[in-house]
Design a protein around this motif. Structure first.
Motif, PDB file in Angstrom:
ATOM      1  N   VAL A  81       3.190  -0.694  10.308  1.00 37.12           N
ATOM      2  CA  VAL A  81       1.876  -0.771   9.674  1.00 37.12           C
ATOM      3  C   VAL A  81       1.774  -2.074   8.896  1.00 37.12           C
ATOM      4  O   VAL A  81       2.779  -2.639   8.464  1.00 37.12           O
ATOM      5  CB  VAL A  81       1.616   0.418   8.718  1.00 37.12           C
ATOM      6  CG1 VAL A  81       1.460   1.702   9.494  1.00 37.12           C
ATOM      7  CG2 VAL A  81       2.720   0.541   7.688  1.00 37.12           C
ATOM      8  N   PHE A  82       0.538  -2.535   8.693  1.00 32.65           N
ATOM      9  CA  PHE A  82       0.270  -3.731   7.924  1.00 32.65           C
ATOM     10  C   PHE A  82      -0.469  -3.351   6.643  1.00 32.65           C
ATOM     11  O   PHE A  82      -1.223  -2.376   6.614  1.00 32.65           O
ATOM     12  CB  PHE A  82      -0.582  -4.715   8.732  1.00 32.65           C
ATOM     13  CG  PHE A  82       0.145  -5.355   9.874  1.00 32.65           C
ATOM     14  CD1 PHE A  82       0.760  -6.586   9.720  1.00 32.65           C
ATOM     15  CD2 PHE A  82       0.221  -4.729  11.111  1.00 32.65           C
ATOM     16  CE1 PHE A  82       1.439  -7.193  10.773  1.00 32.65           C
ATOM     17  CE2 PHE A  82       0.887  -5.320  12.171  1.00 32.65           C
ATOM     18  CZ  PHE A  82       1.499  -6.554  12.001  1.00 32.65           C
ATOM     19  N   THR A  94      -1.251   5.927   3.584  1.00 34.19           N
ATOM     20  CA  THR A  94      -0.632   5.790   4.900  1.00 34.19           C
ATOM     21  C   THR A  94       0.884   5.904   4.816  1.00 34.19           C
ATOM     22  O   THR A  94       1.519   6.577   5.638  1.00 34.19           O
ATOM     23  CB  THR A  94      -1.016   4.439   5.531  1.00 34.19           C
ATOM     24  OG1 THR A  94      -2.441   4.378   5.672  1.00 34.19           O
ATOM     25  CG2 THR A  94      -0.366   4.274   6.894  1.00 34.19           C
ATOM     26  N   LEU A  95       1.482   5.259   3.823  1.00 32.96           N
ATOM     27  CA  LEU A  95       2.938   5.323   3.673  1.00 32.96           C
ATOM     28  C   LEU A  95       3.387   6.738   3.319  1.00 32.96           C
ATOM     29  O   LEU A  95       4.435   7.193   3.785  1.00 32.96           O
ATOM     30  CB  LEU A  95       3.390   4.333   2.606  1.00 32.96           C
ATOM     31  CG  LEU A  95       3.270   2.857   3.008  1.00 32.96           C
ATOM     32  CD1 LEU A  95       3.538   1.955   1.806  1.00 32.96           C
ATOM     33  CD2 LEU A  95       4.221   2.517   4.147  1.00 32.96           C
ATOM     34  N   GLY A  96       2.598   7.436   2.516  1.00 31.87           N
ATOM     35  CA  GLY A  96       2.925   8.830   2.218  1.00 31.87           C
ATOM     36  C   GLY A  96       2.869   9.685   3.474  1.00 31.87           C
ATOM     37  O   GLY A  96       3.716  10.568   3.681  1.00 31.87           O
ATOM     38  N   VAL A 116       8.275   0.363   9.459  1.00 32.57           N
ATOM     39  CA  VAL A 116       8.207  -1.019   8.987  1.00 32.57           C
ATOM     40  C   VAL A 116       6.838  -1.271   8.365  1.00 32.57           C
ATOM     41  O   VAL A 116       5.802  -1.014   8.992  1.00 32.57           O
ATOM     42  CB  VAL A 116       8.457  -2.019  10.134  1.00 32.57           C
ATOM     43  CG1 VAL A 116       8.269  -3.452   9.637  1.00 32.57           C
ATOM     44  CG2 VAL A 116       9.860  -1.833  10.702  1.00 32.57           C
ATOM     45  N   PHE A 117       6.838  -1.761   7.135  1.00 31.60           N
ATOM     46  CA  PHE A 117       5.614  -2.128   6.437  1.00 31.60           C
ATOM     47  C   PHE A 117       5.568  -3.647   6.360  1.00 31.60           C
ATOM     48  O   PHE A 117       6.376  -4.269   5.672  1.00 31.60           O
ATOM     49  CB  PHE A 117       5.597  -1.516   5.033  1.00 31.60           C
ATOM     50  CG  PHE A 117       4.401  -1.893   4.208  1.00 31.60           C
ATOM     51  CD1 PHE A 117       3.188  -1.243   4.362  1.00 31.60           C
ATOM     52  CD2 PHE A 117       4.484  -2.901   3.248  1.00 31.60           C
ATOM     53  CE1 PHE A 117       2.082  -1.585   3.594  1.00 31.60           C
ATOM     54  CE2 PHE A 117       3.395  -3.252   2.472  1.00 31.60           C
ATOM     55  CZ  PHE A 117       2.182  -2.597   2.646  1.00 31.60           C
ATOM     56  N   TYR A 136       8.987   4.049  -3.718  1.00 31.48           N
ATOM     57  CA  TYR A 136       8.167   5.180  -4.144  1.00 31.48           C
ATOM     58  C   TYR A 136       7.917   6.160  -3.005  1.00 31.48           C
ATOM     59  O   TYR A 136       7.640   7.333  -3.242  1.00 31.48           O
ATOM     60  CB  TYR A 136       6.821   4.689  -4.685  1.00 31.48           C
ATOM     61  CG  TYR A 136       6.890   4.071  -6.056  1.00 31.48           C
ATOM     62  CD1 TYR A 136       7.065   4.853  -7.200  1.00 31.48           C
ATOM     63  CD2 TYR A 136       6.772   2.692  -6.222  1.00 31.48           C
ATOM     64  CE1 TYR A 136       7.134   4.281  -8.451  1.00 31.48           C
ATOM     65  CE2 TYR A 136       6.835   2.112  -7.474  1.00 31.48           C
ATOM     66  CZ  TYR A 136       7.015   2.918  -8.597  1.00 31.48           C
ATOM     67  OH  TYR A 136       7.082   2.343  -9.847  1.00 31.48           O
ATOM     68  N   PHE A 137       7.997   5.694  -1.789  1.00 32.60           N
ATOM     69  CA  PHE A 137       7.661   6.520  -0.637  1.00 32.60           C
ATOM     70  C   PHE A 137       8.896   6.970   0.135  1.00 32.60           C
ATOM     71  O   PHE A 137       9.067   8.160   0.407  1.00 32.60           O
ATOM     72  CB  PHE A 137       6.710   5.747   0.285  1.00 32.60           C
ATOM     73  CG  PHE A 137       5.505   5.230  -0.418  1.00 32.60           C
ATOM     74  CD1 PHE A 137       4.425   6.059  -0.683  1.00 32.60           C
ATOM     75  CD2 PHE A 137       5.451   3.905  -0.852  1.00 32.60           C
ATOM     76  CE1 PHE A 137       3.311   5.586  -1.352  1.00 32.60           C
ATOM     77  CE2 PHE A 137       4.337   3.420  -1.516  1.00 32.60           C
ATOM     78  CZ  PHE A 137       3.270   4.267  -1.780  1.00 32.60           C
TER      79      PHE A 137
END
Length: 223
Positions: A81-82, A94-96, A116-117, A136-137
């Protein structure tokens, strides 16, 4: 001279029948091996690429300050994701969701993909900032940054125009196969259970050897 024994018309010997049956079986197996299995059913937000797309070479930096290149995407599945660490709502959500996806996959005893962020704001998102943000995630998440020009070139391979945050948010979650090719995209709104289910279906589909056609070495343009 004794006359030859009369052979009734239409009589077929058993060995001939067995040979014919064996030939039919071989042809059937060969046909099945060449015929691709039907694509598994997926949700409406899952876009499957019939032809996986190779990525152009790139050179970025992970949050632990080690190189992140095309080779980093090979040998395992990846959900990419970006975004930016200073994003107020969409990126954290989204990360959650991706953390929930990983937990669902792991609960089923499957091997989870790597998440991957990729930051679109490399000036602010230093390796240390990405490390703190992603912790945090899920501390297993990989943060990626680099020089601005390199990040922008990388993002454009997924149809994302740098400087437009809404484009990154609508681009979805990119699914990259163990050959480092873009294989599918999960589009918003995201549902963790459906993403986990569709990921397993697609990865199992390809894992059985039903490989998609050879990749095209070009940049994808995803609307």
């Amino acid at each position: 001279m004794q006359p030859l024994p009369h052979k009734p018309r239409g009589e077929i010997r058993i060995p001939t029948l067995l040979s014919l049956a064996a030939l039919i079986a071989v042809l059937y197996v060969a046909f099945e091996a060449r015929s691709p299995a039907p694509l598994p059913e997926t949700g409406p937000g899952t876009r499957w690429l019939e032809e996986p797309r190779s990525l152009q070479p790139f050179s970025l930096v992970r949050h632990d300050e080690t190189p992140f290149t095309s080779a980093s995407l090979k040998g395992h599945w990846t959900l990419l994701v970006f975004g930016q660490s200073h994003c107020q709502a969409i990126c954290p959500t989204t990360l959650g969701t991706l953390n929930q996806v990983l937990q669902a996959i792991l609960r089923g005893g499957e091997r989870a993909p790597e998440v991957v962020f990729a930051s679109l704001d490399p000036e602010q998102d230093t390796p240390r900032q990405l490390t703190l943000f992603l912790a945090y995630f899920n501390p297993a998440f990989v943060g990626v940054s680099g020089k601005t020009a390199e990040i922008e070139a990388f993002a454009r391979q997924f149809g994302i125009e740098p400087g437009r945050s809404e484009a990154a948010h609508s681009a979805g979650i990119q699914l990259i196969d163990p050959q480092g090719r873009l294989t599918a995209v999960f589009l918003p709104p995201f549902d963790a259970a459906l993403i986990a289910r569709d990921f397993l279906r697609l990865s199992h589909y390809l894992g059985r050897g039903r490989q998609a056609p050879p990749a095209r070495p070009e940049s994808p343009s995803l609307p």
